[in-house]
Design an enzyme around this catalytic site. Sequence first.
Site, PDB file in Angstrom:
ATOM      1  N   ASP A 268       0.997  -1.229   0.066  1.00  0.00           N
ATOM      2  CA  ASP A 268      -0.130   0.122  -0.071  1.00  0.00           C
ATOM      3  C   ASP A 268       0.718   1.356   0.054  1.00  0.00           C
ATOM      4  O   ASP A 268       2.095   1.075   0.120  1.00  0.00           O
ATOM      5  CB  ASP A 268      -0.912   0.084   1.123  1.00  0.00           C
ATOM      6  CG  ASP A 268      -2.194   0.592   0.941  1.00  0.00           C
ATOM      7  OD1 ASP A 268      -3.337   0.538   1.457  1.00  0.00           O
ATOM      8  OD2 ASP A 268      -2.074   1.704  -0.032  1.00  0.00           O
TER       9      ASP A 268
HETATM   10  C1  GLC Z   1      -4.477   3.998  -0.164  1.00  0.00           C
HETATM   11  C2  GLC Z   1      -5.432   3.031   0.223  1.00  0.00           C
HETATM   12  C3  GLC Z   1      -5.271   2.049  -0.707  1.00  0.00           C
HETATM   13  C4  GLC Z   1      -5.204   2.338  -2.292  1.00  0.00           C
HETATM   14  C5  GLC Z   1      -3.886   3.222  -2.193  1.00  0.00           C
HETATM   15  C6  GLC Z   1      -3.728   4.076  -3.515  1.00  0.00           C
HETATM   16  O1  GLC Z   1      -3.821   4.822   1.125  1.00  0.00           O
HETATM   17  O2  GLC Z   1      -5.162   2.345   1.349  1.00  0.00           O
HETATM   18  O3  GLC Z   1      -6.557   1.253  -0.642  1.00  0.00           O
HETATM   19  O4  GLC Z   1      -5.523   1.537  -3.178  1.00  0.00           O
HETATM   20  O5  GLC Z   1      -3.615   4.232  -1.134  1.00  0.00           O
HETATM   21  O6  GLC Z   1      -4.428   5.325  -3.751  1.00  0.00           O
END
Ligand code: GLC
Length: 712
Positions: free
Chosen positions: A257
Amino acid sequence: MSINLNQLISEMTLDEKIGQLNQVGTSIYGGKAENYETLVRQGKVGSFLSIKNIEQANKLQKIALEETRLAIPLIFAEDVVHGFDTIFPIPLAESCSWNTTLVKKSAEIAALEAARAGIHWTFAPMLDVSRDPRWGRIAESFGEDTYLNTIFGKAKIQGFQGENSQKIADDHLAACAKHFIGYSACEAGKDYNTTDISDYKLANVYLPPFSEAIKTGVLSVMSAFNSLNGIPASLNKKMLYDVLRQKMKFSGILVSDWNALAETIIHGYTVDEEDAVEKAINATMDIDMSSLLYSQYLKTLIQKGKVSITQLDQAIYKILSLKKALGLFDQPYRSSPDKYKQLMNQYPKHRKIAQEIAEESIVLLKNTNNILPVTQNDKVGIVGPYISNKSAFLDTWACNGKADDIMTLAEASAYHSNIHILDQVYAKYIQNQSLDEADKNEIKSMDKVIIVIGEEATESGEAKSKANISVNQTQVQFIKQIANVNKQIITILHNGRPLIINEILPFSTAIIEAWHLGSATGNALLNIITGKTNPSGKLTCTIPKHIGQIPIYYNHFNTGRPFDPNKFNTSKYIDESIEPEYPFGYGLSYTQFQIVSTSLSKIEKNHWKIKVHIKNIGSFDGKEVIQLYIKKNGGQYIRPIKELRDFKKVFVKSGEIQTLDFDITLDTLAYFDEHYNKIVDFGVYDLLIGNSSVNAETNKIRIEVENNDSTK
Ligand code: GLC
């Protein structure tokens, strides 16, 4: 010509390889395009996050193809969660439709629109089974039930990717099952917080949706921010390698993430950035999203002999395989500005489908004296903060959606002469903290008053946990003031999580749970309140009576001292009921359905069929969701008091009967031991059939699973 990936890898330099593991996006560079272009020219990036502009994407792709040595195409990723330009209901709402066909269809449309805008890969579906409405991201989930998260996750992946996960057409996207694992079990419902989850609970509550996603061919999995049992999920080798890769046989891309690798230091687990990178690559994390640590430390670790070229090549192979599955080596420009513009001609059709799923996502919770649907003879007044407030319906994952495109209830009702939009009433109430005489008289003159309240879409989603999930006091007092002058109140809730509604319940003759419905909000609501569409939604998350009950969910264990009003020392509160306000699987219709009969037939050993005859005994045609729960005592482990294992949504005309068939196999009854092995207990099971989790007991069918070596 099919590219030979091993051949390509053999030609790549170490820097070129490391560049492919680096995903850049959003704020880490402040979104400055010139940084992006330089990075591409230097071969330091393999994929981008959050470029939602076909011109910019194709410009960067052109640099990759014409200004780098090996011309390896870029991947563009985005969180296309519930729509791109056409915004569909939030996933929690869509799950209340219990309509896998529509859930899949909305993903197909989202994929088409996003792909035409230059996106290749979506970070969806979120498969986090959510039992805590304080957690803001329950809005992105398919609710509290593992089976539903499994079913809807599969539908979304098929919708996003299409039927062949090894050949993603240019109007589809690669999907991503997230967040692995346990993110929604954050202590106190606080986003990103600590999780401690037993192997038995991981195996039976949180992992099954990911298992099904892998069987469905999901091309990527995203690791979660939380620490799990003392180790950050993004570096948790037991879960990422032993379980996900080995046990669940996931061979696709594992992406962290956003900045999660760097945060393992803040967790207090890794000592520095190099340590974080070493542990991540050893846990088979393929792509580093936006921390840039892979690009800074992998070369050093390889030169030190702490990471092998083989490990790097294994990650590269998966990344290039994803680009191959997307057809990017043959067709690196999957779309163009013209293709994107031409697609707009189909948007009215997309909005119709958005309206259809929005209507099926709406849950009728209460309808005393059948005050709903309103008729053309009713003089109806509509008041509240969310009648025409377009921006209130755009949440954190509304992607390319525009507030102006949201159809509000006010706009949808404009041509109904008997429906009066009293926008000024709430605005003046906020100003004066009371209703003025003119407004009181106007409210009094109405046959029915619809009050539209709840929470803004931006009050749920990521980093939006709440310690108080009651309807806010301003809205509570507003309803009470309205009730002083008119008792015929229909309350419509717009929210991204279950809210505590006990203070408004007594004043609401009817209550509609409308969640956040996206582009077609107004049309969908109007069709429901006027009866043009009969509501058919069913709750996929329990609505608590009190925040102190959380976590409260239907499929809990019995305990050794279940609540018994006639006994003293049982599992209860002395100051609150243990019952929810509204239970999982519950939702009313304008008509009534009756299960007139069920019959069991044994097909062969350990294989049964159940026939259910359901009759529409009311005056409206409508859809009903018949749910099948299993109940098992005396197994190798304690099982929940009931578990949803199948359902059928069926349309039944008034006065008619429909027949439903349920197929019961050992798979219907299976669960997992603490070592993640699928098991089935022998012996007696009760199958419960009903239209909510609380009334299924009335239709109980007993079956017996025979021991494998029994000859019967
Ligand atoms: C965010 C979220 C994730 C998302 C990623 C990219 O913090 O936790 O679900 O896909 O960043 O935006």
